[in-house]
Design a protein around this motif. Structure first.
Motif, PDB file in Angstrom:
ATOM      1  N   GLU A   1       0.786  -1.235   0.000  1.00  0.00           N
ATOM      2  CA  GLU A   1       0.000   0.000   0.000  1.00  0.00           C
ATOM      3  C   GLU A   1       0.819   1.286   0.000  1.00  0.00           C
ATOM      4  OE1 GLU A   1      -3.208   0.154   2.815  1.00  0.00           O
ATOM      5  OE2 GLU A   1      -3.471  -2.011   2.716  1.00  0.00           O
ATOM      6  N   GLY A   2       2.059   1.257  -0.406  1.00  0.00           N
ATOM      7  CA  GLY A   2       2.845   2.487  -0.473  1.00  0.00           C
ATOM      8  C   GLY A   2       3.699   2.728   0.753  1.00  0.00           C
ATOM      9  N   ASN A   3       4.458   1.747   1.152  1.00  0.00           N
ATOM     10  CA  ASN A   3       5.373   1.878   2.277  1.00  0.00           C
ATOM     11  C   ASN A   3       6.523   2.788   1.879  1.00  0.00           C
ATOM     12  OD1 ASN A   3       4.370  -0.395   4.240  1.00  0.00           O
ATOM     13  ND2 ASN A   3       4.250  -1.206   2.168  1.00  0.00           N
ATOM     14  N   ARG A   4       6.860   3.735   2.762  1.00  0.00           N
ATOM     15  CA  ARG A   4       7.958   4.652   2.436  1.00  0.00           C
ATOM     16  C   ARG A   4       8.472   5.363   3.669  1.00  0.00           C
ATOM     17  NH1 ARG A   4       3.429   7.923   0.915  1.00  0.00           N
ATOM     18  NH2 ARG A   4       3.642  10.033   1.720  1.00  0.00           N
ATOM     19  N   VAL A   5       9.733   5.743   3.581  1.00  0.00           N
ATOM     20  CA  VAL A   5      10.377   6.609   4.564  1.00  0.00           C
ATOM     21  C   VAL A   5      10.879   7.790   3.757  1.00  0.00           C
ATOM     22  CG1 VAL A   5      12.254   6.833   6.217  1.00  0.00           C
ATOM     23  CG2 VAL A   5      10.998   4.678   6.058  1.00  0.00           C
ATOM     24  N   GLU A   6      10.300   8.952   4.008  1.00  0.00           N
ATOM     25  CA  GLU A   6      10.564  10.119   3.166  1.00  0.00           C
ATOM     26  C   GLU A   6      11.441  11.138   3.890  1.00  0.00           C
ATOM     27  OE1 GLU A   6       7.919  13.557   0.991  1.00  0.00           O
ATOM     28  OE2 GLU A   6       6.968  11.639   1.446  1.00  0.00           O
ATOM     29  N   PRO A   7      12.654  11.364   3.376  1.00  0.00           N
ATOM     30  CA  PRO A   7      13.519  12.383   3.992  1.00  0.00           C
ATOM     31  C   PRO A   7      13.020  13.792   3.671  1.00  0.00           C
ATOM     32  CG  PRO A   7      14.588  11.433   2.076  1.00  0.00           C
ATOM     33  CD  PRO A   7      13.287  10.694   2.259  1.00  0.00           C
ATOM     34  N   VAL A   8      13.472  14.743   4.458  1.00  0.00           N
ATOM     35  CA  VAL A   8      13.182  16.154   4.196  1.00  0.00           C
ATOM     36  C   VAL A   8      14.004  16.566   2.985  1.00  0.00           C
ATOM     37  CG1 VAL A   8      13.529  18.498   5.088  1.00  0.00           C
ATOM     38  CG2 VAL A   8      12.597  16.721   6.580  1.00  0.00           C
ATOM     39  N   ARG A   9      13.391  17.268   2.069  1.00  0.00           N
ATOM     40  CA  ARG A   9      14.084  17.692   0.855  1.00  0.00           C
ATOM     41  C   ARG A   9      14.503  19.169   0.908  1.00  0.00           C
ATOM     42  NH1 ARG A   9      14.268  13.026  -1.074  1.00  0.00           N
ATOM     43  NH2 ARG A   9      12.500  11.810  -1.770  1.00  0.00           N
ATOM     44  N   ASP A  10      13.612  20.035   1.358  1.00  0.00           N
ATOM     45  CA  ASP A  10      13.882  21.475   1.343  1.00  0.00           C
ATOM     46  C   ASP A  10      13.777  22.116   2.722  1.00  0.00           C
ATOM     47  OD1 ASP A  10      14.173  21.512  -1.462  1.00  0.00           O
ATOM     48  OD2 ASP A  10      12.006  21.555  -1.706  1.00  0.00           O
ATOM     49  N   GLY A  11      14.051  21.374   3.754  1.00  0.00           N
ATOM     50  CA  GLY A  11      13.910  21.897   5.110  1.00  0.00           C
ATOM     51  C   GLY A  11      12.525  21.581   5.640  1.00  0.00           C
ATOM     52  N   PRO A  12      12.388  21.509   6.947  1.00  0.00           N
ATOM     53  CA  PRO A  12      11.101  21.156   7.543  1.00  0.00           C
ATOM     54  C   PRO A  12      10.058  22.231   7.314  1.00  0.00           C
ATOM     55  CG  PRO A  12      12.676  21.749   9.239  1.00  0.00           C
ATOM     56  CD  PRO A  12      13.415  21.742   7.935  1.00  0.00           C
ATOM     57  N   VAL A  13       8.810  21.806   7.280  1.00  0.00           N
ATOM     58  CA  VAL A  13       7.683  22.714   7.120  1.00  0.00           C
ATOM     59  C   VAL A  13       7.143  23.013   8.515  1.00  0.00           C
ATOM     60  CG1 VAL A  13       5.374  22.965   6.174  1.00  0.00           C
ATOM     61  CG2 VAL A  13       7.114  21.725   4.886  1.00  0.00           C
ATOM     62  N   GLY A  14       7.013  24.268   8.847  1.00  0.00           N
ATOM     63  CA  GLY A  14       6.448  24.633  10.140  1.00  0.00           C
ATOM     64  C   GLY A  14       7.498  25.118  11.113  1.00  0.00           C
ATOM     65  N   ALA A  15       7.025  25.765  12.159  1.00  0.00           N
ATOM     66  CA  ALA A  15       7.892  26.281  13.214  1.00  0.00           C
ATOM     67  C   ALA A  15       8.111  25.192  14.245  1.00  0.00           C
ATOM     68  CB  ALA A  15       7.248  27.506  13.848  1.00  0.00           C
ATOM     69  N   LEU A  16       9.317  24.701  14.319  1.00  0.00           N
ATOM     70  CA  LEU A  16       9.610  23.554  15.172  1.00  0.00           C
ATOM     71  C   LEU A  16       9.906  23.931  16.619  1.00  0.00           C
ATOM     72  CD1 LEU A  16      11.928  21.533  12.762  1.00  0.00           C
ATOM     73  CD2 LEU A  16       9.450  21.408  13.004  1.00  0.00           C
ATOM     74  N   ASP A  17       9.987  25.224  16.925  1.00  0.00           N
ATOM     75  CA  ASP A  17      10.408  25.672  18.248  1.00  0.00           C
ATOM     76  C   ASP A  17       9.586  25.103  19.396  1.00  0.00           C
ATOM     77  OD1 ASP A  17      12.229  27.167  16.859  1.00  0.00           O
ATOM     78  OD2 ASP A  17      11.136  29.056  17.079  1.00  0.00           O
ATOM     79  N   ASP A  18       8.321  24.831  19.159  1.00  0.00           N
ATOM     80  CA  ASP A  18       7.442  24.366  20.232  1.00  0.00           C
ATOM     81  C   ASP A  18       7.560  22.876  20.516  1.00  0.00           C
ATOM     82  OD1 ASP A  18       6.490  26.939  20.498  1.00  0.00           O
ATOM     83  OD2 ASP A  18       4.788  26.598  19.157  1.00  0.00           O
ATOM     84  N   LEU A  19       8.278  22.146  19.678  1.00  0.00           N
ATOM     85  CA  LEU A  19       8.360  20.692  19.827  1.00  0.00           C
ATOM     86  C   LEU A  19       9.502  20.280  20.752  1.00  0.00           C
ATOM     87  CD1 LEU A  19       7.880  19.603  16.105  1.00  0.00           C
ATOM     88  CD2 LEU A  19       6.160  19.666  17.915  1.00  0.00           C
TER      89      LEU A  19
END
Length: 166
Positions: A30-48
């Motif tokens: 059914e579409g198994n995949r591990v997808e790396p970040v290509r152009d930097g993460p989307v979103g503000a990660l500061d809160d995580l």
């Protein structure tokens, strides 16, 4: 956490799992995949939590719907928008502060970590009212001490299946 090395090991395992899946199980994967970040993460990660920030700077998403009951690590924008998605942000049974649901299994369970970044919990199916999780009989289960342990669990589970059946 050496995520580049983890991605380097997971890529070939997922490719082999996908390529021979139908031959082993009799139906298409059914579409198994591990997808790396290509152009930097989307979103503000500061809160995580720090471990999630590190993870999402290297990995965009993990989808392993055919591995056991299924394992998914959601994209960071899903994690950052918990309130809108109705996913738990609090689980008073396990921790006083905020939790971050970052993944799920194929059976309705949710993978979450507290603000401290450890441990990783599996929240069984249960009601979520105003982003507060309540278990319904089965208490939350600690599945690993941290994100790195959780990723090792995914890798070792996939490797075991590939080595055993392929």
């Amino acid at each position: 956490m050496d995520l580049e090395a983890w991605l380097g090991r997971m890529g070939p395992l997922v490719e082999r799992f996908e390529s021979e899946f139908e031959q082993v199980y009799g139906y298409e994967a059914e579409g198994n995949r591990v997808e790396p970040v290509r152009d930097g993460p989307v979103g503000a990660l500061d809160d995580l939590p720090v471990d999630l920030v590190e993870f999402y700077t290297a990995v965009r998403e993990v989808q392993l719907p055919d591995l056991n009951n299924g394992y998914f690590i959601h994209p960071v924008d899903f994690v950052l928008n918990s309130r809108e998605h109705g996913t738990p942000m609090y689980a008073p049974e396990i921790v006083d502060g905020r939790i971050y649901v970052f993944g799920s299994d194929g059976g309705g369970g949710l993978f979450a970590i507290p603000s401290s970044g450890s441990p990783v919990y599996l929240l069984s199916s249960g009601p979520v009212n105003e982003n507060v999780y309540q278990s319904m009989g089965a208490p939350p289960e600690e599945v690993s001490k941290d994100i790195e342990g959780f990723l090792y669990f995914l890798e070792s589970t996939l490797k075991r299946v590939v080595d055993e059946y392929y």
